[in-house]
Design a protein around this motif. Structure first.
Motif, PDB file in Angstrom:
ATOM      1  N   MET A   1       0.845  -1.185   0.000  1.00  0.00           N
ATOM      2  CA  MET A   1       0.000   0.000   0.000  1.00  0.00           C
ATOM      3  C   MET A   1       0.886   1.244   0.000  1.00  0.00           C
ATOM      4  N   ARG A   2       0.558   2.237  -0.799  1.00  0.00           N
ATOM      5  CA  ARG A   2       1.383   3.432  -0.919  1.00  0.00           C
ATOM      6  C   ARG A   2       0.983   4.434   0.159  1.00  0.00           C
ATOM      7  N   ILE A   3       1.604   4.296   1.318  1.00  0.00           N
ATOM      8  CA  ILE A   3       1.244   5.140   2.449  1.00  0.00           C
ATOM      9  C   ILE A   3       2.507   5.606   3.153  1.00  0.00           C
ATOM     10  N   VAL A   4       2.399   6.752   3.803  1.00  0.00           N
ATOM     11  CA  VAL A   4       3.469   7.137   4.699  1.00  0.00           C
ATOM     12  C   VAL A   4       3.347   6.299   5.958  1.00  0.00           C
ATOM     13  N   ARG A   5       4.392   6.326   6.770  1.00  0.00           N
ATOM     14  CA  ARG A   5       4.399   5.464   7.948  1.00  0.00           C
ATOM     15  C   ARG A   5       3.450   6.006   9.014  1.00  0.00           C
ATOM     16  N   PHE A   6       2.516   5.143   9.446  1.00  0.00           N
ATOM     17  CA  PHE A   6       1.635   5.456  10.550  1.00  0.00           C
ATOM     18  C   PHE A   6       1.787   4.393  11.621  1.00  0.00           C
ATOM     19  N   VAL A   7       1.950   4.815  12.839  1.00  0.00           N
ATOM     20  CA  VAL A   7       1.845   3.891  13.971  1.00  0.00           C
ATOM     21  C   VAL A   7       0.583   4.305  14.705  1.00  0.00           C
ATOM     22  N   THR A   8      -0.441   3.482  14.607  1.00  0.00           N
ATOM     23  CA  THR A   8      -1.741   3.837  15.149  1.00  0.00           C
ATOM     24  C   THR A   8      -2.086   2.947  16.325  1.00  0.00           C
ATOM     25  N   LEU A   9      -2.943   3.454  17.191  1.00  0.00           N
ATOM     26  CA  LEU A   9      -3.304   2.721  18.399  1.00  0.00           C
ATOM     27  C   LEU A   9      -4.680   3.148  18.867  1.00  0.00           C
ATOM     28  N   ARG A  10      -5.203   2.418  19.838  1.00  0.00           N
ATOM     29  CA  ARG A  10      -6.426   2.810  20.530  1.00  0.00           C
ATOM     30  C   ARG A  10      -6.061   3.074  21.983  1.00  0.00           C
ATOM     31  N   TYR A  11      -6.754   4.018  22.580  1.00  0.00           N
ATOM     32  CA  TYR A  11      -6.393   4.403  23.937  1.00  0.00           C
ATOM     33  C   TYR A  11      -7.621   4.876  24.689  1.00  0.00           C
ATOM     34  N   GLU A  12      -7.503   4.831  26.012  1.00  0.00           N
ATOM     35  CA  GLU A  12      -8.495   5.427  26.892  1.00  0.00           C
ATOM     36  C   GLU A  12      -7.920   6.720  27.431  1.00  0.00           C
ATOM     37  N   GLU A  13      -8.719   7.759  27.408  1.00  0.00           N
ATOM     38  CA  GLU A  13      -8.264   9.058  27.849  1.00  0.00           C
ATOM     39  C   GLU A  13      -8.072   9.084  29.372  1.00  0.00           C
ATOM     40  N   PRO A  14      -7.351  10.073  29.889  1.00  0.00           N
ATOM     41  CA  PRO A  14      -7.225  10.213  31.344  1.00  0.00           C
ATOM     42  C   PRO A  14      -8.594  10.358  31.991  1.00  0.00           C
ATOM     43  N   LEU A  15      -8.669   9.951  33.260  1.00  0.00           N
ATOM     44  CA  LEU A  15      -9.904  10.034  34.040  1.00  0.00           C
ATOM     45  C   LEU A  15     -10.985   9.111  33.495  1.00  0.00           C
ATOM     46  N   PHE A  16     -10.564   8.008  32.852  1.00  0.00           N
ATOM     47  CA  PHE A  16     -11.524   7.019  32.350  1.00  0.00           C
ATOM     48  C   PHE A  16     -12.331   6.424  33.501  1.00  0.00           C
ATOM     49  N   ASP A  17     -13.613   6.208  33.260  1.00  0.00           N
ATOM     50  CA  ASP A  17     -14.499   5.592  34.254  1.00  0.00           C
ATOM     51  C   ASP A  17     -14.304   4.082  34.223  1.00  0.00           C
ATOM     52  N   TRP A  18     -13.558   3.564  35.182  1.00  0.00           N
ATOM     53  CA  TRP A  18     -13.201   2.141  35.179  1.00  0.00           C
ATOM     54  C   TRP A  18     -14.396   1.218  35.401  1.00  0.00           C
ATOM     55  N   GLU A  19     -15.525   1.757  35.862  1.00  0.00           N
ATOM     56  CA  GLU A  19     -16.698   0.924  36.104  1.00  0.00           C
ATOM     57  C   GLU A  19     -17.647   0.904  34.907  1.00  0.00           C
ATOM     58  N   ARG A  20     -17.217   1.484  33.796  1.00  0.00           N
ATOM     59  CA  ARG A  20     -18.081   1.498  32.615  1.00  0.00           C
ATOM     60  C   ARG A  20     -18.404   0.075  32.169  1.00  0.00           C
ATOM     61  N   ASP A  21     -19.582  -0.106  31.583  1.00  0.00           N
ATOM     62  CA  ASP A  21     -19.994  -1.398  31.049  1.00  0.00           C
ATOM     63  C   ASP A  21     -18.936  -1.877  30.049  1.00  0.00           C
ATOM     64  N   PRO A  22     -18.308  -3.052  30.281  1.00  0.00           N
ATOM     65  CA  PRO A  22     -17.223  -3.493  29.392  1.00  0.00           C
ATOM     66  C   PRO A  22     -17.702  -3.833  27.995  1.00  0.00           C
ATOM     67  N   PHE A  23     -19.020  -4.004  27.816  1.00  0.00           N
ATOM     68  CA  PHE A  23     -19.528  -4.356  26.497  1.00  0.00           C
ATOM     69  C   PHE A  23     -19.911  -3.123  25.672  1.00  0.00           C
ATOM     70  N   GLN A  24     -19.772  -1.930  26.260  1.00  0.00           N
ATOM     71  CA  GLN A  24     -20.011  -0.705  25.518  1.00  0.00           C
ATOM     72  C   GLN A  24     -18.730  -0.285  24.788  1.00  0.00           C
ATOM     73  N   PRO A  25     -18.871   0.312  23.614  1.00  0.00           N
ATOM     74  CA  PRO A  25     -17.679   0.774  22.902  1.00  0.00           C
ATOM     75  C   PRO A  25     -16.866   1.734  23.768  1.00  0.00           C
ATOM     76  N   ARG A  26     -15.580   1.603  23.716  1.00  0.00           N
ATOM     77  CA  ARG A  26     -14.739   2.441  24.534  1.00  0.00           C
ATOM     78  C   ARG A  26     -13.458   2.758  23.776  1.00  0.00           C
ATOM     79  N   GLY A  27     -12.846   3.837  24.144  1.00  0.00           N
ATOM     80  CA  GLY A  27     -11.548   4.149  23.584  1.00  0.00           C
ATOM     81  C   GLY A  27     -11.615   5.059  22.371  1.00  0.00           C
ATOM     82  N   SER A  28     -10.495   5.672  22.091  1.00  0.00           N
ATOM     83  CA  SER A  28     -10.324   6.558  20.949  1.00  0.00           C
ATOM     84  C   SER A  28      -9.147   6.058  20.126  1.00  0.00           C
ATOM     85  N   TRP A  29      -9.051   6.595  18.919  1.00  0.00           N
ATOM     86  CA  TRP A  29      -7.961   6.228  18.019  1.00  0.00           C
ATOM     87  C   TRP A  29      -6.910   7.313  18.005  1.00  0.00           C
TER      88      TRP A  29
END
Length: 276
Positions: A1-29
């Motif tokens: 694929m003709r792309i520049v180099r990307f190192v991508t990840l998913r993350y949870e932002e600071p102050l994440f609610d650790w008791e959130r329903d684990p089956f709900q979508p979570r995280g950002s790219w």
């Protein structure tokens, strides 16, 4: 694929609610540049054009890696795995080398990220580590040729095909033994320009090397695996292909820390805990 180099990840932002329903979508790219994480609006493999160019939409601001918690860097519709793709691994379990890629699936519910706990099921008496290189698909793929197969690859990441070995042998097919929740650690990121040729793959348990080999010893190449798999199922953007594990697989127990390393790509560590 003709792309520049990307190192991508998913993350949870600071102050994440650790008791959130684990089956709900979570995280950002995010796009990783040095030690900074630049937020993206969505998974980058959904922004791959037909000619293989990645055009991610970036948001304003950035976090340092220390400010976020990394998640599995994919949200696959399916996790495709290749069994017995290293001859010495097939031999150590008393199996023949397959005459074509041996494909099985792990459910997406088995996926976890770096640092998350692998739960040792109460109904199993032997759980094994299986360190692997994994491929992330970048655009819809059906009936790909081996010559074109790599054009469908978005990038590469590190994976651990955790296996309840006793249940795998008992059942005769591999769905239960491979499919427990938490049995697919993946991460820490996706590298889009990583070259998978002749790369060292290692798995350590509590710092002790258990598996050590090279991707050069895979029986079936990544293009062959993609071409073979896409003959009978459509691969979607974000789908994950685990390319097989080398010899040296062995049992772990609660309290052990498994670390999978792929040379030039990254390392992935997960602690084993007993089912509560």
């Amino acid at each position: 694929m003709r792309i520049v180099r990307f190192v991508t990840l998913r993350y949870e932002e600071p102050l994440f609610d650790w008791e959130r329903d684990p089956f709900q979508p979570r995280g950002s790219w995010g796009l990783l540049v040095d030690n900074l994480v630049y937020p993206m609006d969505r998974a980058p493999y959904f922004d791959v054009s037909s000619d293989g160019v990645v055009k991610p939409i970036l948001s304003i601001g950035a976090y340092t890696l220390d400010e976020v918690r990394l998640l599995a860097p994919v949200t696959p519709s399916k996790i495709v795995c290749v069994g017995r793709n290293y001859a010495e691994h097939a031999a150590e379990l008393g199996n023949d080398v397959p005459t074509e890629p041996l494909i099985f699936l792990k459910p997406p519910s088995s996926l976890i990220g770096p640092g998350e706990e692998v739960i040792y099921p109460a109904i199993s008496e032997r759980v094994d580590h299986e360190g692997e290189l994994a491929v992330v698909i970048g655009r819809r793929c059906r009936n790909a040729s081996e010559q074109d197969a790599l054009s469908y690859v978005f990038g590469y990441t590190v994976a651990n095909d955790v296996t309840a070995r006793d249940l795998q042998k008992k059942d005769g097919q591999w769905t239960r033994g491979k499919g427990f929740d938490t049995f697919a650690p993946v991460g820490p990121w996706i590298d889009t320009t990583f070259d998978p040729a002749d790369r060292a793959v290692r798995c350590l348990v509590n710092g002790e090397v258990r598996q050590q080999s090279s991707t050069a010893l895979m029986i079936y190449s990544i293009p062959r695996i993609i071409a073979h798999t896409s003959r009978f199922m459509t691969l979607e953007p974000g789908d994950l292909i685990m390319t097989g594990t080398p010899s040296g697989v062995g049992p772990v127990k609660p309290g052990d820390v498994m670390t999978v390393e792929v040379e030039g790509l990254g390392s992935l560590s997960n602690r084993v805990v007993a089912e509560r």
